[in-house]
Design a protein around this motif. Structure first.
Motif, mmCIF file in Angstrom:
data_model
loop_
_atom_site.group_PDB
_atom_site.id
_atom_site.type_symbol
_atom_site.label_atom_id
_atom_site.label_comp_id
_atom_site.label_asym_id
_atom_site.label_seq_id
_atom_site.Cartn_x
_atom_site.Cartn_y
_atom_site.Cartn_z
ATOM 1 N N SER A 144 -7.267 11.485 2.858
ATOM 2 C CA SER A 144 -8.642 11.965 2.721
ATOM 3 C C SER A 144 -9.515 10.948 1.984
ATOM 4 O O SER A 144 -10.639 10.653 2.394
ATOM 5 N N ARG A 145 -8.979 10.376 0.916
ATOM 6 C CA ARG A 145 -9.767 9.411 0.137
ATOM 7 C C ARG A 145 -9.922 8.085 0.878
ATOM 8 O O ARG A 145 -11.009 7.536 0.966
ATOM 9 N N TYR A 146 -8.803 7.577 1.389
ATOM 10 C CA TYR A 146 -8.841 6.243 1.985
ATOM 11 C C TYR A 146 -9.679 6.209 3.266
ATOM 12 O O TYR A 146 -10.498 5.317 3.464
ATOM 13 N N ASP A 178 5.060 8.260 -2.821
ATOM 14 C CA ASP A 178 5.115 7.523 -4.089
ATOM 15 C C ASP A 178 3.721 7.041 -4.490
ATOM 16 O O ASP A 178 3.321 7.130 -5.644
ATOM 17 N N PHE A 179 2.986 6.544 -3.506
ATOM 18 C CA PHE A 179 1.651 6.027 -3.787
ATOM 19 C C PHE A 179 0.730 7.147 -4.300
ATOM 20 O O PHE A 179 -0.030 6.970 -5.254
ATOM 21 N N GLY A 180 0.859 8.316 -3.681
ATOM 22 C CA GLY A 180 0.022 9.462 -4.068
ATOM 23 C C GLY A 180 0.327 9.952 -5.475
ATOM 24 O O GLY A 180 -0.564 10.418 -6.177
ATOM 25 N N MET A 182 1.852 7.965 -7.895
ATOM 26 C CA MET A 182 1.817 6.905 -8.909
ATOM 27 C C MET A 182 0.450 6.210 -9.023
ATOM 28 O O MET A 182 0.068 5.749 -10.092
ATOM 29 N N VAL A 183 -0.280 6.117 -7.923
ATOM 30 C CA VAL A 183 -1.548 5.373 -7.934
ATOM 31 C C VAL A 183 -2.745 6.261 -7.570
ATOM 32 O O VAL A 183 -3.654 6.466 -8.377
ATOM 33 N N CYS A 184 -2.702 6.817 -6.383
ATOM 34 C CA CYS A 184 -3.838 7.638 -5.934
ATOM 35 C C CYS A 184 -3.622 9.066 -6.422
ATOM 36 O O CYS A 184 -3.490 10.009 -5.641
ATOM 37 N N LYS A 185 -3.585 9.194 -7.751
ATOM 38 C CA LYS A 185 -3.243 10.481 -8.372
ATOM 39 C C LYS A 185 -4.403 11.462 -8.243
ATOM 40 O O LYS A 185 -5.555 11.052 -8.078
ATOM 41 N N ASN A 188 -7.731 11.008 -12.272
ATOM 42 C CA ASN A 188 -7.746 9.608 -12.705
ATOM 43 C C ASN A 188 -6.933 8.658 -11.808
ATOM 44 O O ASN A 188 -5.970 8.044 -12.257
ATOM 45 N N PRO A 189 -7.285 8.547 -10.542
ATOM 46 C CA PRO A 189 -6.586 7.571 -9.679
ATOM 47 C C PRO A 189 -6.801 6.154 -10.205
ATOM 48 O O PRO A 189 -7.834 5.860 -10.813
ATOM 49 N N LEU A 190 -5.786 5.290 -9.999
ATOM 50 C CA LEU A 190 -5.852 3.940 -10.569
ATOM 51 C C LEU A 190 -6.576 2.986 -9.608
ATOM 52 O O LEU A 190 -6.026 1.978 -9.156
ATOM 53 N N CYS A 191 -7.820 3.319 -9.297
ATOM 54 C CA CYS A 191 -8.573 2.569 -8.287
ATOM 55 C C CYS A 191 -8.729 1.084 -8.642
ATOM 56 O O CYS A 191 -8.651 0.226 -7.760
ATOM 57 N N SER A 192 -8.919 0.784 -9.926
ATOM 58 C CA SER A 192 -9.215 -0.610 -10.280
ATOM 59 C C SER A 192 -8.035 -1.534 -10.018
ATOM 60 O O SER A 192 -8.211 -2.734 -9.832
ATOM 61 N N SER A 193 -6.803 -0.976 -10.007
ATOM 62 C CA SER A 193 -5.645 -1.839 -9.732
ATOM 63 C C SER A 193 -4.991 -1.482 -8.397
ATOM 64 O O SER A 193 -3.869 -1.881 -8.130
ATOM 65 N N CYS A 194 -5.703 -0.746 -7.566
ATOM 66 C CA CYS A 194 -5.125 -0.259 -6.305
ATOM 67 C C CYS A 194 -5.188 -1.329 -5.213
ATOM 68 O O CYS A 194 -6.244 -1.926 -4.976
ATOM 69 N N VAL A 195 -4.050 -1.529 -4.528
ATOM 70 C CA VAL A 195 -4.005 -2.558 -3.476
ATOM 71 C C VAL A 195 -4.782 -2.133 -2.218
ATOM 72 O O VAL A 195 -5.022 -2.945 -1.331
ATOM 73 N N LEU A 196 -5.158 -0.873 -2.133
ATOM 74 C CA LEU A 196 -5.899 -0.398 -0.955
ATOM 75 C C LEU A 196 -7.403 -0.329 -1.217
ATOM 76 O O LEU A 196 -8.170 0.096 -0.358
ATOM 77 N N GLU A 197 -7.812 -0.717 -2.408
ATOM 78 C CA GLU A 197 -9.199 -0.461 -2.812
ATOM 79 C C GLU A 197 -10.251 -1.058 -1.879
ATOM 80 O O GLU A 197 -11.263 -0.429 -1.584
ATOM 81 N N ASN A 198 -9.984 -2.273 -1.388
ATOM 82 C CA ASN A 198 -10.983 -2.952 -0.552
ATOM 83 C C ASN A 198 -11.457 -2.139 0.638
ATOM 84 O O ASN A 198 -12.611 -2.209 1.032
ATOM 85 N N ASN A 199 -10.536 -1.386 1.216
ATOM 86 C CA ASN A 199 -10.885 -0.635 2.429
ATOM 87 C C ASN A 199 -10.966 0.872 2.219
ATOM 88 O O ASN A 199 -11.115 1.616 3.172
ATOM 89 N N CYS A 200 -10.859 1.307 0.974
ATOM 90 C CA CYS A 200 -10.812 2.748 0.706
ATOM 91 C C CYS A 200 -12.207 3.362 0.658
ATOM 92 O O CYS A 200 -13.106 2.840 0.021
ATOM 93 N N LYS A 201 -12.357 4.479 1.327
ATOM 94 C CA LYS A 201 -13.674 5.143 1.354
ATOM 95 C C LYS A 201 -13.941 5.929 0.071
ATOM 96 O O LYS A 201 -15.040 6.406 -0.164
ATOM 97 N N LYS A 202 -12.902 6.130 -0.704
ATOM 98 C CA LYS A 202 -13.014 6.925 -1.956
ATOM 99 C C LYS A 202 -13.828 8.184 -1.689
ATOM 100 O O LYS A 202 -14.854 8.440 -2.318
ATOM 101 N N TYR A 203 -13.370 8.906 -0.730
ATOM 102 C CA TYR A 203 -14.084 10.126 -0.340
ATOM 103 C C TYR A 203 -14.160 11.096 -1.509
ATOM 104 O O TYR A 203 -13.351 11.028 -2.428
HETATM 105 S S1 SF4 Z 1 -8.892 2.963 -4.290
HETATM 106 FE FE1 SF4 Z 1 -8.735 4.703 -2.880
HETATM 107 S S2 SF4 Z 1 -6.576 4.748 -2.278
HETATM 108 FE FE2 SF4 Z 1 -6.733 3.466 -4.106
HETATM 109 S S3 SF4 Z 1 -6.342 4.873 -5.811
HETATM 110 FE FE3 SF4 Z 1 -8.557 4.793 -5.528
HETATM 111 S S4 SF4 Z 1 -9.029 6.518 -4.187
HETATM 112 FE FE4 SF4 Z 1 -6.818 6.139 -4.015
#
Ligand code: SF4
Length: 276
Positions: A144-146, A178-180, A182-185, A188-203
């Protein structure tokens, strides 16, 4: 969307290679182990679920050993996990599996008590290598977010081929899980260190209704009551009221739901007995 989906898969699996959580059941093809783990891990953190899983698999390495045991023994081992209905349904499933094995039920494991679409797909993916996505709240949140979609089920259905093409569904499903967590919690999702951030819509993150507070809840009382009965077998309502320092109204609410779930029986003389 196809390019974005491919990128999601590639980046996620690369992340998983270096961050995968190691658990004893991760590589298993045994559907019984998967059913056990998935039942135990509902509403339970994986580290804690892993501890219980090891206890259960040692005691009940297959459905036959559980089916020939008693519900009481299963509940004793289950103590501390809460949601005792899950243990009861697992016990009932073990009885069915002695008559009709997993291979005969394939691909419809939902006929087993307590098995819903998620566990059904987990067994299909992890035991039978079927190309399916195991969806739970964590998985839905990541999609949903990505991808910025509301209807994750439809999205997965429409993109299933690209998502699962040339990849093990076990790896992809475990990577998203695991990603959901540990990272995309959820919080407080860890967006600043997330490897998917570049393409994530952060819905927009949907705010879920907070769960019923555990302390003082009917759920807590049911757990305490069951614990008390496991060490006493049967007790009068009066003695239970006293032992748990609870009023009759609350106690009746708890006993009624436990009886409805088939875990206890309330006799005519107000004696409450645990079912065996
Ligand atoms: S950048 Fe997107 S996929 Fe990554 S943690 Fe944040 S909301 Fe989740």
């Amino acid at each position: 969307m196809e390019i974005k989906t491919k990128k999601f898969k590639r980046d996620l699996l690369n992340w998983y290679k270096n961050n995968k959580r190691d658990y004893s059941w991760r590589e298993t093809n045994d559907p019984w182990k998967i059913l056990l783990l998935e039942t135990i891990s509902q509403q339970t953190q994986l580290d804690r679920a892993d501890t219980y899983f090891k206890l259960f698999i040692k005691e009940f390495p297959n459905p036959e050993t559980m089916a020939s045991s008693s519900l009481k023994k299963v509940l004793i081992l289950w103590s501390g996990l809460g949601y005792n209905n899950r243990a009861k349904r697992l016990y009932e499933s073990s009885k069915i599996l002695c008559e009709t094995g997993f291979d005969e039920l394939y691909p419809n494991f939902e006929v087993l008590p307590g098995v819903g679409p998620y566990t059904n797909n987990a067994i299909l993916s992890f035991a039978y290598h079927k190309k399916v996505i195991t969806r739970d709240v964590n998985v839905d949140r990541v999609f949903s977010r990505y991808f910025g979609v509301d209807e994750v089920k439809t999205f997965i259905h429409n993109n299933k081929k690209t998502l699962l093409d040339r990849v093990s569904s076990r790896d992809l499903n475990q990577a998203i899980m695991d990603f959901g967590s540990m990272v995309c919690k959820s919080k407080n999702p860890l967006c600043s260190s997330c490897v998917l951030e570049n393409n994530c819509k952060k819905y927009i993150v949907k705010i879920k209704r907070p769960q019923e507070a555990f302390s003082g809840s009917n759920r807590e009382l049911r757990g305490d009551l069951l614990k008390l009965l496991l060490s006493n077998n049967k007790l009068s309502l009066k003695k239970i009221e006293k032992a748990l320092a609870v009023d009759r109204e609350k106690l009746l609410k708890a006993t009624t739901t436990l009886e409805k779930d088939g875990l206890i029986t309330i006799k005519k003389n107000n004696l409450v007995e645990i079912n065996s």
